[in-house]
Design a protein around this motif. Structure first.
Motif, mmCIF file in Angstrom:
data_model
loop_
_atom_site.group_PDB
_atom_site.id
_atom_site.type_symbol
_atom_site.label_atom_id
_atom_site.label_comp_id
_atom_site.label_asym_id
_atom_site.label_seq_id
_atom_site.Cartn_x
_atom_site.Cartn_y
_atom_site.Cartn_z
ATOM 1 N N THR A 92 26.847 -22.002 42.388
ATOM 2 C CA THR A 92 26.274 -22.072 41.038
ATOM 3 C C THR A 92 24.880 -22.697 41.102
ATOM 4 O O THR A 92 24.660 -23.692 41.800
ATOM 5 N N ILE A 93 23.947 -22.103 40.353
ATOM 6 C CA ILE A 93 22.580 -22.624 40.326
ATOM 7 C C ILE A 93 22.435 -23.606 39.161
ATOM 8 O O ILE A 93 22.775 -23.294 38.022
ATOM 9 N N THR A 94 21.948 -24.804 39.489
ATOM 10 C CA THR A 94 21.796 -25.867 38.493
ATOM 11 C C THR A 94 20.375 -26.418 38.547
ATOM 12 O O THR A 94 19.806 -26.580 39.625
ATOM 13 N N SER A 95 19.805 -26.719 37.368
ATOM 14 C CA SER A 95 18.468 -27.310 37.303
ATOM 15 C C SER A 95 18.583 -28.738 36.778
ATOM 16 O O SER A 95 19.217 -28.973 35.740
ATOM 17 N N LEU A 96 17.992 -29.686 37.525
ATOM 18 C CA LEU A 96 18.096 -31.098 37.169
ATOM 19 C C LEU A 96 16.716 -31.728 37.106
ATOM 20 O O LEU A 96 15.928 -31.607 38.050
ATOM 21 N N ASN A 97 16.390 -32.357 35.996
ATOM 22 C CA ASN A 97 15.100 -33.039 35.860
ATOM 23 C C ASN A 97 15.093 -34.288 36.743
ATOM 24 O O ASN A 97 15.939 -35.172 36.578
ATOM 25 N N THR A 98 14.152 -34.351 37.666
ATOM 26 C CA THR A 98 14.134 -35.415 38.676
ATOM 27 C C THR A 98 12.763 -36.073 38.736
ATOM 28 O O THR A 98 11.734 -35.386 38.781
ATOM 29 N N ALA A 99 12.756 -37.396 38.765
ATOM 30 C CA ALA A 99 11.498 -38.138 38.897
ATOM 31 C C ALA A 99 11.105 -38.188 40.372
ATOM 32 O O ALA A 99 11.921 -38.522 41.227
ATOM 33 N N ILE A 100 9.857 -37.831 40.652
ATOM 34 C CA ILE A 100 9.336 -37.885 42.016
ATOM 35 C C ILE A 100 8.475 -39.135 42.146
ATOM 36 O O ILE A 100 7.571 -39.356 41.340
ATOM 37 N N ALA A 101 8.784 -39.964 43.125
ATOM 38 C CA ALA A 101 8.076 -41.237 43.307
ATOM 39 C C ALA A 101 6.617 -40.999 43.678
ATOM 40 O O ALA A 101 6.212 -39.887 44.033
ATOM 41 N N ALA A 102 5.832 -42.068 43.599
ATOM 42 C CA ALA A 102 4.388 -41.970 43.882
ATOM 43 C C ALA A 102 4.105 -41.571 45.322
ATOM 44 O O ALA A 102 3.028 -41.053 45.632
ATOM 45 N N ASP A 103 5.064 -41.824 46.203
ATOM 46 C CA ASP A 103 4.861 -41.434 47.602
ATOM 47 C C ASP A 103 5.421 -40.049 47.913
ATOM 48 O O ASP A 103 5.464 -39.625 49.062
#
Length: 456
Positions: free
Chosen positions: A286-297
């Motif tokens: 199953t394909i799922t989309s998740l909002n994810t925070a990407i760190a400054a590095d």
């Protein structure tokens, strides 16, 4: 046990084994020609090359005429053969008249074999190891024809040299590149490379100091076989865990940009670092989309599933490895050919090192460099493969015509056999001392080069 200690353990075991076998070769031929061997030591029981400085051993046992022991100074090992100018510099014995059981009383051809004994055993050891590797594990290669979408560039240096993602590398120095396994070894001597790019063949040259750039750039891998980004582990309380990403998720896109491979995924993270973006994953079909925070590095707090060898790489990328199995009697000649090819590779590296234009001398290292070639996990096939190569390296190094090395003694013995004149023993003492000091300086220099690399 950490990866560092696993590497150290493998290096220590391999080096100790090869030292014992090398010195055992001298011991065998000495005994064969009824020459007395007074000492057989793993490591030195003195501060090499000064035989009278800190003379003590960690363990020793006398059996017959020979004292067997383990020294405290782990830079090699030695056999003390009676009546021979060697590391021990036993001038008292050499001042006495020669005895029948001494090295100096033996015929030149016998002395030659005694001195070549360690080198012969090192070469035979490598040949036998390679033969058994082929017999037990076979030969696994990844054909370039399997890389239909080409290679991925894994280091900025490769971009600077002219490579692009998706290049299908066809030739190195006008020679067809059949297997991916041969790519980096051939690149060391490359002057030109031919790639297929957008359906057209393009040939470009590499700088003569290509190896120097590899060393200065600390490049371990210029290219990568494209393989998908799959999560091995999610770090608790990090952005990925908070977003709901799970182990075994296969990452399909970042902010709508397809990420079919690990490198594409890492590039996408760098483009969107500091932002919250949708990351699309495949989870149990199953394909799922998740909002994810990407760190400054440019990280999200995950460990990717990375292949530990070519077989895993091929499996993850749905590539077919070419596997060749060897029977016992087939493996023997194949092991000889493999050893011969490795000797050629090593001599080729020597040629690069002694050509100042290549800058390859910058990559010369000591014990730490040797330690690093072992994997951080104990892998028996890799261990034996590297051990066999070091065995050949020891054989070639010991054959160099430097007094103090086997090659120095071989050189003087051949001179005697050709001219009929035996070198003066006082002369041998002087040049051996000079040779041993030069070897010490060389060892200090190459190990200092390892230390300097850390500061750089």
């Amino acid at each position: 046990m950490s990866g560092l200690w696993v590497q150290i353990a493998q290096f220590f075991v391999a080096l100790s084994l090869l030292i014992v076998l090398h010195e055992g070769g001298h011991f065998f031929f000495a005994r064969l020609f009824k020459t007395r061997v007074e000492k057989f030591y793993l490591f030195f029981d003195f501060l090499f090359p000064f035989s009278n400085v800190l003379p003590f051993s960690l363990w020793k046992k006398k059996k017959g005429d020979t004292e067997y022991g383990i020294g405290w100074f782990p830079l090699g090992g030695y056999v003390k053969i009676a009546g021979m100018v060697d590391e021990s510099m036993d001038k008292e014995q050499m001042a006495k008249p020669p005895e029948p059981w001494e090295f100096r009383s033996k015929k030149p051809w016998q002395r030659l074999l005694i001195m070549l004994g360690g080198i012969i055993v090192n070469i035979l050891t490598a040949f036998l190891i390679y033969a058994m590797i082929l017999f037990v594990w076979g030969e696994k290669k990844l054909p370039m024809s399997e890389l239909r979408n080409g290679i991925e560039v894994a280091d900025s240096l490769a971009y600077q040299l002219g490579f692009k993602d998706g290049d299908i590398i066809k030739k190195v120095n006008s020679e067809d590149l059949v297997y991916y396994n041969d790519l980096m070894p051939k690149m060391l001597y490359a002057q030109t490379v031919t790639v297929s790019r957008s359906g057209k063949d393009t040939t470009f040259g590499l700088p003569v100091n290509f190896v120097e750039q590899l060393v200065d750039n600390k490049s371990k891998m210029l290219f990568a076989v494209p393989f998908p980004a799959a999560i091995k582990e999610v770090t608790p309380d990090k952005n990925a865990a908070k977003a709901g990403l799970l182990a075994q998720d296969k990452i399909l896109s970042v902010a709508g940009t397809p990420t079919h491979t690990v490198i594409e995924f890492k590039k996408a993270l760098q483009l969107h670092k500091g932002n919250i973006v949708p990351i699309s994953v495949e989870r149990k079909g199953t394909i799922t989309s998740l909002n994810t925070a990407i760190a400054a590095d440019g990280t999200i707090g995950i460990e990717l599933n990375l292949p530990s060898n070519n077989e895993e790489l091929a499996k993850m990328s749905n590539l077919k490895m070419e596997v060749k199995k060897y029977g016992f009697f087939e493996a023997i000649p194949a092991g000889m050919v493999m050893a011969k090819n490795k000797i050629g590779d090593y001599l080729g590296q020597f040629k690069l090192i002694f050509n100042p234009k290549t800058g390859a001398y910058k990559g010369v290292g000591g014990f730490d460099s040797m330690r690093k070639i072992f994997p951080e996990e104990w892998h028996w096939q890799s261990f034996w493969n590297i051990t066999a190569f070091i065995s050949l390296a020891l054989a070639i190094m010991n054959l160099l015509p430097i007094p103090g090395l086997d090659g120095g003694y071989v050189m003087f013995t051949l001179w005697e056999m050709i001219t009929g004149r035996k070198p003066n023993e006082k002369f041998l003492e002087i040049v051996t001392t000079i040779g041993l000091v030069l070897l010490l300086i060389l060892m200090v220099a190459v190990n200092a080069n390892d230390i300097l690399k850390y500061f750089k």
